[in-house]
Design a protein around this motif. Structure first.
Motif, PDB file in Angstrom:
ATOM      1  N   VAL A 152       0.785  -0.908 -11.103  1.00 57.20           N
ATOM      2  CA  VAL A 152       1.784   0.022 -10.575  1.00 57.20           C
ATOM      3  C   VAL A 152       1.087   1.193  -9.875  1.00 57.20           C
ATOM      4  O   VAL A 152       1.427   1.572  -8.754  1.00 57.20           O
ATOM      5  CB  VAL A 152       2.713   0.532 -11.693  1.00 57.20           C
ATOM      6  N   LYS A 153       0.088   1.774 -10.536  1.00 53.08           N
ATOM      7  CA  LYS A 153      -0.646   2.898  -9.949  1.00 53.08           C
ATOM      8  C   LYS A 153      -1.373   2.478  -8.678  1.00 53.08           C
ATOM      9  O   LYS A 153      -1.374   3.201  -7.675  1.00 53.08           O
ATOM     10  CB  LYS A 153      -1.640   3.454 -10.971  1.00 53.08           C
ATOM     11  N   GLU A 154      -2.014   1.309  -8.715  1.00 53.30           N
ATOM     12  CA  GLU A 154      -2.788   0.865  -7.565  1.00 53.30           C
ATOM     13  C   GLU A 154      -1.915   0.603  -6.347  1.00 53.30           C
ATOM     14  O   GLU A 154      -2.258   0.974  -5.221  1.00 53.30           O
ATOM     15  CB  GLU A 154      -3.582  -0.387  -7.936  1.00 53.30           C
ATOM     16  N   ILE A 155      -0.770  -0.039  -6.552  1.00 53.19           N
ATOM     17  CA  ILE A 155       0.116  -0.331  -5.423  1.00 53.19           C
ATOM     18  C   ILE A 155       0.666   0.962  -4.826  1.00 53.19           C
ATOM     19  O   ILE A 155       0.700   1.143  -3.602  1.00 53.19           O
ATOM     20  CB  ILE A 155       1.261  -1.261  -5.858  1.00 53.19           C
ATOM     21  N   ARG A 156       1.088   1.881  -5.675  1.00 52.84           N
ATOM     22  CA  ARG A 156       1.627   3.140  -5.163  1.00 52.84           C
ATOM     23  C   ARG A 156       0.555   3.931  -4.416  1.00 52.84           C
ATOM     24  O   ARG A 156       0.826   4.522  -3.363  1.00 52.84           O
ATOM     25  CB  ARG A 156       2.215   3.955  -6.311  1.00 52.84           C
ATOM     26  N   ASN A 157      -0.636   3.976  -4.969  1.00 48.60           N
ATOM     27  CA  ASN A 157      -1.728   4.678  -4.285  1.00 48.60           C
ATOM     28  C   ASN A 157      -2.062   4.025  -2.952  1.00 48.60           C
ATOM     29  O   ASN A 157      -2.364   4.703  -1.968  1.00 48.60           O
ATOM     30  CB  ASN A 157      -2.968   4.708  -5.173  1.00 48.60           C
ATOM     31  N   LEU A 158      -2.001   2.698  -2.916  1.00 53.09           N
ATOM     32  CA  LEU A 158      -2.293   1.977  -1.678  1.00 53.09           C
ATOM     33  C   LEU A 158      -1.263   2.293  -0.603  1.00 53.09           C
ATOM     34  O   LEU A 158      -1.599   2.485   0.572  1.00 53.09           O
ATOM     35  CB  LEU A 158      -2.336   0.478  -1.954  1.00 53.09           C
ATOM     36  N   VAL A 159       0.001   2.367  -1.009  1.00 48.73           N
ATOM     37  CA  VAL A 159       1.059   2.735  -0.062  1.00 48.73           C
ATOM     38  C   VAL A 159       0.765   4.112   0.533  1.00 48.73           C
ATOM     39  O   VAL A 159       0.818   4.316   1.748  1.00 48.73           O
ATOM     40  CB  VAL A 159       2.428   2.734  -0.763  1.00 48.73           C
ATOM     41  N   ASP A 160       0.432   5.062  -0.337  1.00 48.73           N
ATOM     42  CA  ASP A 160       0.188   6.426   0.131  1.00 48.73           C
ATOM     43  C   ASP A 160      -1.051   6.526   1.018  1.00 48.73           C
ATOM     44  O   ASP A 160      -1.086   7.325   1.946  1.00 48.73           O
ATOM     45  CB  ASP A 160       0.026   7.363  -1.076  1.00 48.73           C
ATOM     46  N   ALA A 161      -2.063   5.713   0.715  1.00 48.05           N
ATOM     47  CA  ALA A 161      -3.346   5.849   1.407  1.00 48.05           C
ATOM     48  C   ALA A 161      -3.405   5.124   2.747  1.00 48.05           C
ATOM     49  O   ALA A 161      -4.125   5.554   3.648  1.00 48.05           O
ATOM     50  CB  ALA A 161      -4.471   5.336   0.501  1.00 48.05           C
ATOM     51  N   THR A 162      -2.677   4.029   2.898  1.00 51.14           N
ATOM     52  CA  THR A 162      -2.885   3.177   4.066  1.00 51.14           C
ATOM     53  C   THR A 162      -1.769   3.214   5.096  1.00 51.14           C
ATOM     54  O   THR A 162      -1.961   2.781   6.231  1.00 51.14           O
ATOM     55  CB  THR A 162      -3.086   1.708   3.649  1.00 51.14           C
ATOM     56  N   VAL A 163      -0.613   3.712   4.735  1.00 49.30           N
ATOM     57  CA  VAL A 163       0.516   3.655   5.661  1.00 49.30           C
ATOM     58  C   VAL A 163       0.434   4.752   6.711  1.00 49.30           C
ATOM     59  O   VAL A 163      -0.030   5.847   6.442  1.00 49.30           O
ATOM     60  CB  VAL A 163       1.853   3.744   4.918  1.00 49.30           C
ATOM     61  N   LYS A 164       0.859   4.432   7.933  1.00 51.33           N
ATOM     62  CA  LYS A 164       0.844   5.388   9.019  1.00 51.33           C
ATOM     63  C   LYS A 164       2.209   5.578   9.655  1.00 51.33           C
ATOM     64  O   LYS A 164       2.576   6.686  10.002  1.00 51.33           O
ATOM     65  CB  LYS A 164      -0.174   4.960  10.087  1.00 51.33           C
ATOM     66  N   GLU A 165       2.961   4.515   9.838  1.00 55.01           N
ATOM     67  CA  GLU A 165       4.276   4.614  10.469  1.00 55.01           C
ATOM     68  C   GLU A 165       5.208   3.587   9.838  1.00 55.01           C
ATOM     69  O   GLU A 165       4.776   2.495   9.478  1.00 55.01           O
ATOM     70  CB  GLU A 165       4.210   4.329  11.972  1.00 55.01           C
ATOM     71  N   ALA A 166       6.475   3.937   9.756  1.00 56.46           N
ATOM     72  CA  ALA A 166       7.507   2.957   9.411  1.00 56.46           C
ATOM     73  C   ALA A 166       8.864   3.550   9.726  1.00 56.46           C
ATOM     74  O   ALA A 166       9.076   4.746   9.572  1.00 56.46           O
ATOM     75  CB  ALA A 166       7.445   2.555   7.940  1.00 56.46           C
ATOM     76  N   GLY A 167       9.766   2.730  10.170  1.00 57.83           N
ATOM     77  CA  GLY A 167      11.100   3.206  10.444  1.00 57.83           C
ATOM     78  C   GLY A 167      11.992   2.082  10.921  1.00 57.83           C
ATOM     79  O   GLY A 167      11.537   0.974  11.184  1.00 57.83           O
ATOM     80  N   ALA A 168      13.277   2.358  11.016  1.00 61.88           N
ATOM     81  CA  ALA A 168      14.251   1.372  11.465  1.00 61.88           C
ATOM     82  C   ALA A 168      15.296   2.062  12.324  1.00 61.88           C
ATOM     83  O   ALA A 168      15.590   3.251  12.134  1.00 61.88           O
ATOM     84  CB  ALA A 168      14.912   0.693  10.274  1.00 61.88           C
ATOM     85  N   THR A 169      15.840   1.335  13.285  1.00 60.50           N
ATOM     86  CA  THR A 169      16.951   1.831  14.079  1.00 60.50           C
ATOM     87  C   THR A 169      18.123   0.870  13.972  1.00 60.50           C
ATOM     88  O   THR A 169      17.958  -0.343  13.822  1.00 60.50           O
ATOM     89  CB  THR A 169      16.581   1.986  15.574  1.00 60.50           C
ATOM     90  N   ILE A 170      19.316   1.440  14.044  1.00 64.84           N
ATOM     91  CA  ILE A 170      20.562   0.667  14.142  1.00 64.84           C
ATOM     92  C   ILE A 170      21.174   0.995  15.490  1.00 64.84           C
ATOM     93  O   ILE A 170      21.514   2.149  15.763  1.00 64.84           O
ATOM     94  CB  ILE A 170      21.550   1.028  13.014  1.00 64.84           C
TER      95      ILE A 170
END
Length: 260
Positions: A152-170
């Motif tokens: 759980v800790k590793e996945i959450r830390n990985l999300v915080d450390a590696t992500v740069k952009e994300a989004g969605a449009t309708i």
């Protein structure tokens, strides 16, 4: 699939419109049904930690389950969407598509911002009143049960450390960052996956079967509130260390079926 966090609504709208170059993303705002004056879809967020986990588990059970009975090395057919096992919940593929290569993003020397859009990945017909859940950016870890807290800790830390952009449009209008939610639960869950026949070493003990999982990322849930057709676009960018950025873009058309 990859990992990412939300941009501001204004920035995401402009970025997706430039990237896709598609008239359907030209900024008309959320699609309205002219007969009722109501939105076709409304973003919602989970009402509890349990619900956020249940929605994510339902999605992964559906997606990973497509590999059951499929010979090793063969990719199964995964539909654009499908109903979940319970209630009015539907599941959309979301970011479960191949990452775009540099060649695909920049044909003839164009940058990714100038790339012309592909047609929608698919059409999905979902009953009025349903809730549709999908990942904009997601990551799954599979492990032995005793490794749950660490995972759980590793996945959450990985999300915080590696992500740069994300989004969605309708229909070209970006969802607010608050509409993208994460797994609020710390609970791991049993999951059948294509890796279920392998083993991992856990704390120098005997190998344990890969039978538990945890997932996090950026997720969206939409309540389908009026009949008609609407278009959803997603984009995420993940950078892991010095590696080349991994870019995922997807475009879906939803048909909300039924009458009010």
């Amino acid at each position: 699939m990859s990992l990412a966090f939300g941009l501001s609504g204004q920035a995401m709208a402009a970025y997706l419109m430039d990237s896709y170059g598609n008239p359907v993303l030209s900024g008309y705002g959320l699609k309205w049904n002219t007969g009722t004056g109501q939105r076709l879809v409304s973003p919602i967020t989970p009402s509890s930690e349990v619900q956020s986990a249940n929605w994510i588990v339902s999605w992964y059970e559906w997606y990973q389950g497509r590999w059951k009975g499929v010979p090793s090395g063969i990719a199964p057919e995964v539909p654009v969407c499908a109903p979940a096992k319970d209630g009015n919940l539907w599941l959309l593929r979301g970011d479960a598509v191949a990452a775009l290569s540099d060649a695909a993003l920049a044909p003839a020397g164009r940058t990714s911002h100038q790339r012309q859009s592909s047609p929608p990945l698919g059409h999905c017909r979902i009953p009025l009143g349903s809730v549709v859940v999908f990942p904009v950016a997601s990551s799954l870890a599979v492990f032995g049960k005793s490794y749950c807290d660490n995972a759980v800790k590793e996945i959450r830390n990985l999300v915080d450390a590696t992500v740069k952009e994300a989004g969605a449009t309708i229909e070209g209008e970006a969802l607010e960052p608050a509409s993208l939610w994460r797994n609020a639960s710390n609970a791991c869950f049993p999951l059948w996956t294509p890796l279920s026949g392998f083993s991992v070493q856990v704390n120098e003990s005997e190998p344990a079967p890969l039978q538990y999982a945890y997932a996090d990322g950026r997720w969206v849930a939409l309540k389908l509130t009026a009949p008609g057709k609407t278009t959803i676009a997603i984009r995420n960018v993940t950078v892991n260390g010095n590696e080349t950025p991994r870019i995922v873009e997807a475009l879906y058309e939803l048909e909300v079926a039924g009458t009010r």
